[in-house]
Design a protein around this motif. Structure first.
Motif, PDB file in Angstrom:
ATOM      1  N   LEU A  52       0.846  -1.196   0.000  1.00 25.21           N
ATOM      2  CA  LEU A  52       0.000   0.000   0.000  1.00 25.21           C
ATOM      3  C   LEU A  52       0.876   1.238   0.000  1.00 25.21           C
ATOM      4  CD1 LEU A  52      -2.744   1.492   0.277  1.00 25.21           C
ATOM      5  CD2 LEU A  52      -2.493   1.256   2.758  1.00 25.21           C
ATOM      6  N   ASP A  53       0.632   2.104  -0.979  1.00 17.04           N
ATOM      7  CA  ASP A  53       1.299   3.405  -1.090  1.00 17.04           C
ATOM      8  C   ASP A  53       0.279   4.444  -0.630  1.00 17.04           C
ATOM      9  OD1 ASP A  53       2.553   5.724  -1.927  1.00 17.04           O
ATOM     10  OD2 ASP A  53       2.599   5.203  -4.063  1.00 17.04           O
ATOM     11  N   ILE A  54       0.345   4.786   0.676  1.00 10.78           N
ATOM     12  CA  ILE A  54      -0.675   5.669   1.266  1.00 10.78           C
ATOM     13  C   ILE A  54      -0.246   7.125   1.101  1.00 10.78           C
ATOM     14  CG2 ILE A  54       0.281   5.454   3.631  1.00 10.78           C
ATOM     15  CD1 ILE A  54      -3.411   5.390   3.273  1.00 10.78           C
ATOM     16  N   GLY A  55      -1.115   7.949   0.525  1.00 10.26           N
ATOM     17  CA  GLY A  55      -0.750   9.333   0.212  1.00 10.26           C
ATOM     18  C   GLY A  55       0.217   9.346  -0.957  1.00 10.26           C
ATOM     19  N   CYS A  56      -0.229   8.760  -2.066  1.00  7.31           N
ATOM     20  CA  CYS A  56       0.679   8.405  -3.173  1.00  7.31           C
ATOM     21  C   CYS A  56       1.157   9.585  -4.018  1.00  7.31           C
ATOM     22  CB  CYS A  56       0.002   7.381  -4.082  1.00  7.31           C
ATOM     23  SG  CYS A  56      -1.515   8.002  -4.869  1.00  7.31           S
ATOM     24  N   GLY A  57       0.512  10.769  -3.874  1.00  8.41           N
ATOM     25  CA  GLY A  57       0.917  11.882  -4.733  1.00  8.41           C
ATOM     26  C   GLY A  57       0.772  11.509  -6.195  1.00  8.41           C
ATOM     27  N   TYR A  58       1.776  11.866  -7.005  1.00  5.68           N
ATOM     28  CA  TYR A  58       1.673  11.555  -8.444  1.00  5.68           C
ATOM     29  C   TYR A  58       2.254  10.181  -8.808  1.00  5.68           C
ATOM     30  CZ  TYR A  58       6.144  14.176  -8.224  1.00  5.68           C
ATOM     31  OH  TYR A  58       7.386  14.660  -7.873  1.00  5.68           O
ATOM     32  N   PHE A  83      -6.922   6.286   5.652  1.00  3.99           N
ATOM     33  CA  PHE A  83      -7.395   4.900   5.489  1.00  3.99           C
ATOM     34  C   PHE A  83      -8.918   4.782   5.366  1.00  3.99           C
ATOM     35  CE2 PHE A  83      -3.127   4.075   6.938  1.00  3.99           C
ATOM     36  CZ  PHE A  83      -2.799   2.878   6.335  1.00  3.99           C
ATOM     37  N   GLU A  84      -9.586   5.919   5.255  1.00  7.06           N
ATOM     38  CA  GLU A  84     -11.060   5.939   5.269  1.00  7.06           C
ATOM     39  C   GLU A  84     -11.715   4.901   4.347  1.00  7.06           C
ATOM     40  OE1 GLU A  84     -13.455   9.535   3.977  1.00  7.06           O
ATOM     41  OE2 GLU A  84     -12.866  10.097   6.020  1.00  7.06           O
ATOM     42  N   LYS A  85     -11.200   4.785   3.113  1.00  8.48           N
ATOM     43  CA  LYS A  85     -11.824   3.883   2.131  1.00  8.48           C
ATOM     44  C   LYS A  85     -10.958   2.638   1.842  1.00  8.48           C
ATOM     45  CE  LYS A  85     -15.320   6.638   1.238  1.00  8.48           C
ATOM     46  NZ  LYS A  85     -15.251   7.717   0.273  1.00  8.48           N
ATOM     47  N   ASP A 136       1.065  -6.498   3.059  1.00  7.26           N
ATOM     48  CA  ASP A 136       2.329  -6.998   3.605  1.00  7.26           C
ATOM     49  C   ASP A 136       3.290  -5.859   3.908  1.00  7.26           C
ATOM     50  OD1 ASP A 136       1.736  -9.874   3.254  1.00  7.26           O
ATOM     51  OD2 ASP A 136       1.619  -9.285   1.151  1.00  7.26           O
ATOM     52  N   MET A 137       3.141  -4.766   3.151  1.00  4.75           N
ATOM     53  CA  MET A 137       4.013  -3.605   3.337  1.00  4.75           C
ATOM     54  C   MET A 137       3.210  -2.329   3.086  1.00  4.75           C
ATOM     55  SD  MET A 137       7.393  -4.921   1.320  1.00  4.75           S
ATOM     56  CE  MET A 137       8.597  -5.951   2.158  1.00  4.75           C
ATOM     57  N   ILE A 138       3.415  -1.339   3.928  1.00  6.67           N
ATOM     58  CA  ILE A 138       2.797  -0.021   3.732  1.00  6.67           C
ATOM     59  C   ILE A 138       3.908   1.012   3.794  1.00  6.67           C
ATOM     60  CG2 ILE A 138       1.176   1.679   4.652  1.00  6.67           C
ATOM     61  CD1 ILE A 138      -0.436  -0.629   5.883  1.00  6.67           C
ATOM     62  N   LEU A 139       3.907   1.924   2.816  1.00  6.46           N
ATOM     63  CA  LEU A 139       4.902   2.999   2.786  1.00  6.46           C
ATOM     64  C   LEU A 139       4.193   4.345   2.880  1.00  6.46           C
ATOM     65  CD1 LEU A 139       6.091   0.580   0.797  1.00  6.46           C
ATOM     66  CD2 LEU A 139       7.927   2.239   0.511  1.00  6.46           C
ATOM     67  N   LEU A 159      -2.633   2.217  -4.527  1.00  4.05           N
ATOM     68  CA  LEU A 159      -2.274   3.623  -4.341  1.00  4.05           C
ATOM     69  C   LEU A 159      -3.492   4.351  -3.808  1.00  4.05           C
ATOM     70  CD1 LEU A 159      -1.205   2.561  -7.338  1.00  4.05           C
ATOM     71  CD2 LEU A 159      -0.246   4.845  -7.448  1.00  4.05           C
ATOM     72  N   SER A 160      -3.286   5.221  -2.833  1.00  3.27           N
ATOM     73  CA  SER A 160      -4.420   6.013  -2.363  1.00  3.27           C
ATOM     74  C   SER A 160      -3.973   7.431  -2.054  1.00  3.27           C
ATOM     75  CB  SER A 160      -5.054   5.379  -1.132  1.00  3.27           C
ATOM     76  OG  SER A 160      -4.349   5.750   0.014  1.00  3.27           O
TER      77      SER A 160
END
Length: 202
Positions: free
Chosen positions: A67-73, A122-124, A130-133, A91-92
């Motif tokens: 999971l790429d949280i706050g992925c920007g561009y 993480f709302e949606k 396995d990995m979150i960045l 991506l979110s």
């Protein structure tokens, strides 16, 4: 005020291409006004990616969910999919313009095996990874950032890993303390240029 974590940036669109090199691989990204670090890949993200690639040099990526949280561009996801094509990446971001750019950048490199979700933190987000960045949005405030850390823990599989980058002067000590409180551990992967990369394992 128009922040990069606004849903719909009001600032006029003005797309451009920026260049980025990592581990001798060259990339180009489409960026725009109203997104985080539009003129170049920021130092923190670059450091996070380099340390992640070093630490996971032998990662068997088949079946791995990232999971790429706050992925920007989309920098993190494009790079990770280029080095670990077998991984599936989600991506979110809350910023609709950033999500459109992410899709453009993924398509530019003919990447598949990804999902894009519009979500305020993480709302949606459903399921586990396995990995979150995360390169957390400092300007959103400590409560928002700490909520990201807590919910990252909840969305990790057993033995899952959470990587984040934070400037030392923007609360690295309090982040470290919070991650230990949530995960029971927090390794400082590196300190460089006033930034720290933290890794916590579930």
């Amino acid at each position: 005020m128009n922040h990069y974590f606004s849903e719909k940036p009001e600032i006029k669109s003005e797309k451009k291409i920026i260049k980025y090199t990592i581990q001798n691989k060259k990339f180009e990204f489409i960026t725009d006004n109203g997104v985080f670090s539009k003129s170049k890949v920021d130092f923190g993200t670059d450091l996070l990616l380099n340390e992640f690639l070093k630490k996971n040099r032998n990662l068997k990526s088949e079946g791995i969910k990232i999971l790429d949280i706050g992925c920007g561009y989309g920098v993190v996801s494009v790079i990770l999919k280029s080095f670990y094509p077998e991984a599936s990446v989600t991506l979110s971001d809350v910023n609709e313009r950033a999500l459109e750019l992410s899709e453009e950048n993924l398509k530019k490199y003919n990447i598949n095996g990804y999902e894009i979700i519009k979500s305020n933190a993480f709302e949606k987000i459903e399921g586990k990874f396995d990995m979150i960045l995360s390169n957390p949005p400092i300007r959103a405030g400590k409560d928002t950032i700490f909520k990201i850390y807590t919910e990252a823990y909840e969305h990790l599989n057993k033995d899952g890993e959470f990587y984040c980058v934070i400037q030392t002067k923007h609360g690295a000590k309090s982040t470290q303390k919070k991650l230990v409180e949530i995960f029971g551990n927090c390794d400082t992967v590196t300190i460089d240029g006033g930034y720290r990369i933290f890794l916590s394992k579930k």
